[in-house]
Design an enzyme around this catalytic site. Sequence first.
Site, short mmCIF file in Angstrom:
data_model
loop_
_atom_site.label_atom_id
_atom_site.label_comp_id
_atom_site.label_asym_id
_atom_site.label_seq_id
_atom_site.Cartn_x
_atom_site.Cartn_y
_atom_site.Cartn_z
N SER A 1 0.98 -1.35 0.00
CA SER A 1 -0.05 -0.10 -0.05
C SER A 1 0.71 1.20 0.09
O SER A 1 1.92 1.37 0.58
CB SER A 1 -0.84 -0.14 1.23
OG SER A 1 -1.54 1.27 1.62
N GLU B 1 0.18 3.60 1.55
CA GLU B 1 0.26 3.98 3.09
C GLU B 1 1.61 3.77 3.71
O GLU B 1 1.95 4.43 4.68
CB GLU B 1 -0.99 3.35 3.92
CG GLU B 1 -0.91 3.71 5.32
CD GLU B 1 -1.60 5.11 5.69
OE1 GLU B 1 -2.28 5.54 4.72
OE2 GLU B 1 -1.40 5.45 6.85
N TYR C 1 -1.30 0.46 10.50
CA TYR C 1 -1.60 -0.37 9.13
C TYR C 1 -0.54 -0.33 8.37
O TYR C 1 -0.02 -1.18 7.73
CB TYR C 1 -2.94 0.27 8.57
CG TYR C 1 -3.25 -0.01 7.27
CD1 TYR C 1 -3.89 -1.28 6.85
CD2 TYR C 1 -2.71 0.65 6.25
CE1 TYR C 1 -4.11 -1.64 5.61
CE2 TYR C 1 -2.81 0.41 4.91
CZ TYR C 1 -3.57 -0.94 4.48
OH TYR C 1 -3.73 -1.12 3.26
P1 NAP Z 1 -11.45 -4.45 2.08
O1 NAP Z 1 -12.61 -4.17 1.03
O2 NAP Z 1 -11.50 -4.01 3.42
O3 NAP Z 1 -11.49 -6.14 1.94
C1 NAP Z 1 -10.62 -6.85 2.86
C2 NAP Z 1 -10.93 -8.11 2.58
O4 NAP Z 1 -10.09 -9.03 3.62
C3 NAP Z 1 -12.36 -8.57 3.27
O5 NAP Z 1 -13.14 -9.31 2.53
C4 NAP Z 1 -12.23 -9.14 4.76
O6 NAP Z 1 -13.33 -9.97 5.12
C5 NAP Z 1 -10.81 -9.93 4.45
N1 NAP Z 1 -10.24 -10.34 5.84
C6 NAP Z 1 -10.11 -9.29 6.78
N2 NAP Z 1 -9.46 -9.94 7.62
C7 NAP Z 1 -9.34 -11.26 7.29
C8 NAP Z 1 -8.69 -12.41 8.01
N3 NAP Z 1 -8.33 -12.38 9.23
N4 NAP Z 1 -8.79 -13.66 7.26
C9 NAP Z 1 -9.44 -13.61 6.26
N5 NAP Z 1 -9.99 -12.46 5.56
C10 NAP Z 1 -9.76 -11.37 6.02
O7 NAP Z 1 -10.31 -3.82 1.27
P2 NAP Z 1 -9.92 -3.51 -0.35
O8 NAP Z 1 -9.93 -2.30 -0.45
O9 NAP Z 1 -10.43 -4.72 -1.11
O10 NAP Z 1 -8.24 -3.93 -0.41
C11 NAP Z 1 -7.64 -5.21 -0.62
C12 NAP Z 1 -6.07 -5.24 0.04
O11 NAP Z 1 -5.60 -4.25 -0.76
C13 NAP Z 1 -6.12 -5.04 1.55
O12 NAP Z 1 -5.01 -5.75 1.73
C14 NAP Z 1 -5.81 -3.64 1.41
O13 NAP Z 1 -4.97 -3.50 2.63
C15 NAP Z 1 -4.74 -3.31 0.30
N6 NAP Z 1 -4.85 -2.03 -0.38
C16 NAP Z 1 -5.97 -1.53 -0.54
C17 NAP Z 1 -5.92 -0.11 -1.28
C18 NAP Z 1 -7.30 0.58 -1.52
O14 NAP Z 1 -7.18 1.76 -1.71
N7 NAP Z 1 -8.37 0.08 -1.50
C19 NAP Z 1 -4.64 0.44 -1.48
C20 NAP Z 1 -3.53 -0.41 -1.24
C21 NAP Z 1 -3.73 -1.45 -0.62
P3 NAP Z 1 -14.69 -9.74 5.80
O15 NAP Z 1 -15.22 -8.96 4.88
O16 NAP Z 1 -15.17 -10.75 6.61
O17 NAP Z 1 -14.12 -8.37 6.68
N1 GDD Z 2 -12.26 7.17 6.75
C1 GDD Z 2 -12.19 8.19 6.87
N2 GDD Z 2 -13.47 8.94 7.58
N3 GDD Z 2 -11.46 9.25 6.50
C2 GDD Z 2 -11.35 10.59 6.64
C3 GDD Z 2 -12.63 10.99 7.07
C4 GDD Z 2 -13.68 10.30 7.73
O1 GDD Z 2 -14.60 10.66 8.16
N4 GDD Z 2 -12.35 12.55 7.25
C5 GDD Z 2 -11.35 12.67 6.72
N5 GDD Z 2 -10.62 11.70 6.36
C6 GDD Z 2 -9.31 11.63 5.74
C7 GDD Z 2 -8.29 10.59 6.47
O2 GDD Z 2 -7.70 10.98 7.44
C8 GDD Z 2 -7.34 10.32 5.27
O3 GDD Z 2 -6.49 11.28 5.46
C9 GDD Z 2 -8.20 10.32 3.97
O4 GDD Z 2 -9.37 11.10 4.32
C10 GDD Z 2 -8.52 9.13 3.32
O5 GDD Z 2 -8.95 8.10 4.39
P1 GDD Z 2 -9.40 6.63 4.04
O6 GDD Z 2 -10.49 6.74 2.83
O7 GDD Z 2 -9.86 6.18 5.34
O8 GDD Z 2 -8.12 5.89 3.25
P2 GDD Z 2 -6.75 5.98 3.80
O9 GDD Z 2 -5.87 6.80 2.78
O10 GDD Z 2 -6.29 6.07 5.12
O11 GDD Z 2 -6.49 4.49 3.57
C11 GDD Z 2 -6.82 3.44 1.98
O12 GDD Z 2 -5.77 3.71 1.21
C12 GDD Z 2 -4.72 3.15 1.63
C13 GDD Z 2 -3.52 3.35 0.44
O13 GDD Z 2 -2.95 4.45 0.54
C14 GDD Z 2 -7.16 2.44 2.47
O14 GDD Z 2 -8.03 1.68 1.40
C15 GDD Z 2 -5.92 1.44 2.87
O15 GDD Z 2 -6.42 0.10 3.19
C16 GDD Z 2 -4.86 1.68 1.55
O16 GDD Z 2 -3.83 0.92 1.96
#
Ligand code: NAP
Ligand code: GDD
Length: 391
Positions: free
Chosen positions: A150, A152, A173
Amino acid sequence: MYLFRNIAYNFNRFIMGKVALITGIGGQDGSYLAEFLLMKGYKVRGIVRRSSWPNTKRIDHLDIYDERYGKNSKSPFYLLYADLSDSTSIRNVLEEVMPDEVYNLGAQSHVGISFQCPESTLNYNTLGPLRILEAIKDMGIKCKYYQASSSEMFGRSLPPQNEETIMIPQSPYGVSKLAAFHLTRLYREAYELFACNGILFNHESPRRGLNFVTKKITRSIADILVGNREKIILGNLDAKRDWGFAKEYVEAMWHIMQHEVPDDFVIATKETHTVREFLEEAFNLFGLNWKDFVEISDKFKRPAEVPALLGDASKSLKILNWEPRTRFKELVRLMIIEDLKEGLNDNGLVLLSENRSDEYYIDIGRKIAARLIEKKKEESNFQSGTSYHKV
Ligand code: NAP
Ligand code: GDD
């Protein structure tokens, strides 16, 4: 025993096509990746964990479990119970599935919540991948491994960020993902596993979890328009993120796995916006001013923050020939349209079965918004009138 199984499996694979195992298949990315791989002719197996309420909503439409085969090597798609915190379950699944490609997408993926649940975050996000990598190594399975790393991890490193940028994570995280990133690299170098990291910047979609900021905003606007909510409470609006479209990012995961050598790649749009700009863009679609609907609360601020993410994905473009197609404005629009459709349908205002254009929904939203503005004006006239009489 594993050697024999591998030979048998290789023969089977030659006849039957590739098998992919996806952890986190019920999540946003897992669901898109499953669709994409099925379309490419893969057999897809997914890990879900036990839940007291259905956690497969995003993949229920893939209900293509084939009774003729049962859960065997011929089924196009099926799910297995396992948990990233349970090595035995992981090993059992690997032994049953014998995958060609493992996509480890499962994680506690909410950055804010990782401050409240740091131990389980590291257990799932760091030890989870370690358990899989160890199992692949011990069992001698000849599969490729993808780690969902990520942006992050870059933490407070200044943008633009690429594969060479120093990583200074700002959350449990981020730390959990950085450790998993290095484990993946280490297992590649030490044990010659085909193990890759996709360093993905934020990617969103209508399937995004409800407590991520983009979805929280688009869903709340739809709720406001259909009359189910009056305001949105948010935290830090100054944070900058590089937001792409999840459906395209899962294609990048596959490209990373098809490259001839295992490597690490940044996936991003090279465009960054503040949370405030996301609000502006979404509210402006309906002629509304976000300031009339947003409140700030410390509850949604984090003990430490990643101030600005902006990905430089030139390596992916050059080597994988991958580049994003959906840009910021389009992403905001497609997310809000889906939420609005759902809101209108749930409140009996429009039937989704009638199959209208996106513009039709935006138009309804604008008409409701215009009435909302009128109402707000009347209320404020009424309030100032009252105070005038009082004076
Ligand atoms: P998500 O919607 O939160 O999906 C995460 C999945 O992991 C869910 O199906 C969850 O199951 C499962 N999970 C959580 N804990 C588990 C455990 N202990 N054993 C088995 N399964 C488990 O996340 P996403 O946005 O699709 O992201 C996919 C991956 O990419 C994650 O690893 C995330 O950290 C990474 N990532 C995401 C982003 C982004 O912007 N979306 C960016 C960079 C990296 P439940 O439904 O049961 O909770
Ligand atoms: N969730 C959330 N809720 N974020 C908020 C809010 C709120 O009410 N208000 C402001 N924010 C700000 C957070 O502080 C952060 O700076 C930004 O919005 C984005 O927050 P999220 O949407 O929760 O995403 P993230 O950037 O923290 O994390 C996501 O992106 C990562 C990749 O950079 C997640 O998908 C991570 O799993 C992923 O790795």
